[in-house]
Design an enzyme around this catalytic site. Structure first.
Site, PDB file in Angstrom:
ATOM      1  N   CYS A 198       0.827  -1.216   0.000  1.00 28.39           N
ATOM      2  CA  CYS A 198       0.000   0.000   0.000  1.00 28.39           C
ATOM      3  C   CYS A 198       0.853   1.255   0.000  1.00 28.39           C
ATOM      4  O   CYS A 198       0.524   2.250  -0.649  1.00 28.39           O
ATOM      5  CB  CYS A 198      -0.942  -0.011   1.197  1.00 28.39           C
ATOM      6  N   HIS A 235      -2.022   0.981   7.355  1.00 25.07           N
ATOM      7  CA  HIS A 235      -2.322   1.053   5.925  1.00 25.07           C
ATOM      8  C   HIS A 235      -2.129   2.474   5.423  1.00 25.07           C
ATOM      9  O   HIS A 235      -2.456   3.443   6.110  1.00 25.07           O
ATOM     10  CB  HIS A 235      -3.772   0.613   5.696  1.00 25.07           C
ATOM     11  N   ASN A 288      -8.053   4.678  -2.187  1.00 28.42           N
ATOM     12  CA  ASN A 288      -7.474   3.448  -1.669  1.00 28.42           C
ATOM     13  C   ASN A 288      -6.822   2.663  -2.816  1.00 28.42           C
ATOM     14  O   ASN A 288      -6.926   3.029  -3.982  1.00 28.42           O
ATOM     15  CB  ASN A 288      -8.552   2.613  -0.982  1.00 28.42           C
TER      16      ASN A 288
END
Length: 465
Positions: free
Chosen positions: A89, A384, A406
């Site tokens: 991520c 994250h 995202n």
């Protein structure tokens, strides 16, 4: 005080638990058993959560109304990336921030950088970092905490913005279609397990060579030999990165200009404005109430390159942190942002809201720790990274909600995006990276302080995945 002590003794005596009870004795167990007298509601809940997830049962039906998706300040964007079954991520977020800049330069609306290109070098550099760390600590006992940390963490998918800055600055960038994803890059755990095992084997070999009297220069030469194996394994899994490539942007399926030949560094500088220093021009802002605000912290050895930067941040009160973030968005600048994304996330509608789930009513107990206490007790931390791209401000200029891009694919959340209430932001956001030009004089003055160095194994400072 004496009354308090006497009352405590009487309470314990009344429950059959004496002062010397340190384990669960038969008396203690009997006290516990007698304390549980299930009501019909308790039995119904037991039946329900025996077959349905607690999160599903705790979904707050009073908070399921349609959500407001208007944002007063939003950086335009198009396209959603997907890290799939990998912990990259941080890399997707970093390249997505740069992607927004590149699309403006190229004049296109559909463009992605290759994540696998940088990931190849990330894994190569982390392997070298581990092996050189073994050489540097060769005189320490195998049970030394630093040595143990190295062998426990020879390699990972996780990372931070500092890693993105160091990797891009050293290796540049390439378009996604120049080096596309592979099965292994989209599902990294199996291959990573084999590579970590090999690195640990190499690390033990280096320690044995050192114990047999081999000097540092010879150990480094041996390390280069080991790194040849690492390079070959990475090339088999991910493909060998291009040293140069010929490419042209496309619009509506057609080339928008004549193809040009680039090196990856040339491409990065041309499409992202290479005059900006991704490290020196940016600062990481952190909200960690478990440590004093107004201090600068540096995380020892938790970096991507041996010759790269330890990541460094200034710890700020949450309200002080928001001002440069809002200023960035108003100037159409997206940001690298990290948080504890799993807390109170409704994956169906993409909402991060403290009111999403009512665990207290379902389970009959409260969960009252503060953000500081959750950090101190290992209950919460940054897990994250995403791209912060919008804020909705009220009439007084105060944030009501925030929006992030995202990297879980377009079918996740709200078409690939997540919306967080400002209350959720306060409780579960931890880090954001902003250009220094948006920081106040007070924040810039704080950055001149000598950093407090924290160890690599501090639980708050593992890489985002």
């Amino acid at each position: 005080m004496r009354k308090t002590i006497l009352l405590s003794v009487l309470i314990l005596a009344g429950t059959g638990i004496g002062n010397a009870q340190t384990g669960i004795t038969s008396d203690v167990l009997r006290t516990l058993e007698e304390s549980y007298k299930p009501t019909p509601a308790d039995k119904a809940i037991h039946n329900a959560i025996s077959s349905v997830s607690i999160q599903s049962m705790a979904l707050n039906q009073d908070n399921r109304q349609a959500k407001d998706t208007h944002f007063s300040v939003e950086v335009s964007n198009s396209g959603i990336s997907n890290q799939q079954s990998s912990g990259r991520c941080w890399l997707f977020t970093g390249t997505n921030v740069l992607r927004n800049r590149a699309m403006r330069t190229l004049g296109v609306k559909d463009f992605f950088f290759s994540q696998i290109y940088l990931f190849f070098y990330d894994q190569l550099e982390k392997s070298n970092l581990f092996l050189q760390g073994v050489i540097d600590t060769r005189e320490k006992d195998i049970d030394d905490q630093m040595v143990r940390w190295l062998f426990q963490n020879p390699l990972s998918d996780g990372g931070t913005y500092t890693g993105v800055a160091d990797l891009v600055t050293k290796y540049g960038l390439v378009p996604q279609d120049v080096m596309p994803e592979t099965y292994v890059s989209n599902s990294t755990s199996e291959f990573n397990g084999h590579l970590k095992r090999k690195l640990r084997e190499f690390g033990i070999q280096l320690r044995e060579m050192a114990a047999n009297g081999m000097g540092e220069k010879d150990l480094q030469a041996a390390k280069v030999g080991q790194m040849k194996t690492v390079y070959r394994l990475l090339a088999m899994a991910y493909g060998e990165p291009p040293r140069q490539f010929t490419w042209a942007p496309t619009k509506d399926g057609k080339a928008a200009s004549a193809p040009k030949t680039y090196t990856p560094l040339q491409f990065y500088k041309e499409v992202c404005g290479g005059g900006e220093d991704l490290y020196d021009d940016y600062v990481m802002l952190m909200n960690d109430p478990s440590r004093p605000y107004g201090e600068v912290y540096e995380i020892d050895y938790d970096r991507h390159l041996y010759d790269g930067h330890n990541w460094l941040y200034v710890n700020l009160d949450i309200d002080q942190l928001k001002s440069p973030v809002i200023a960035s968005l108003k100037d159409s600048c997206q940001m690298y942002f990290s948080c504890d994304v799993g807390k109170f996330l409704n994956r169906t509608n993409g909402q991060l809201d403290l009111a999403n789930y009512d665990y207290a009513s379902l389970l009959g107990t409260t969960f009252g720790m503060s953000k500081k206490q959750r950090i101190q007790s290992f209950d919460s931390g940054s897990t994250h990274a995403m791209t912060l791209m919008a804020v909705d401000l009220d009439d007084e200029g105060q944030p009501r909600k925030w929006k992030v891009e995202n990297s879980w694919g377009a079918s996740s959340g709200l078409n690939g995006y997540l919306i967080m209430t400002d209350e959720w932001f306060d409780e579960y956001m931890f880090r954001v990276v902003v250009n220094r030009k948006y920081c106040s004089k007070e924040i810039l003055q704080l950055l001149k302080k000598k950093p407090v160095r924290l160890p690599a194994w501090d639980p708050m400072f593992q890489g985002e995945q």
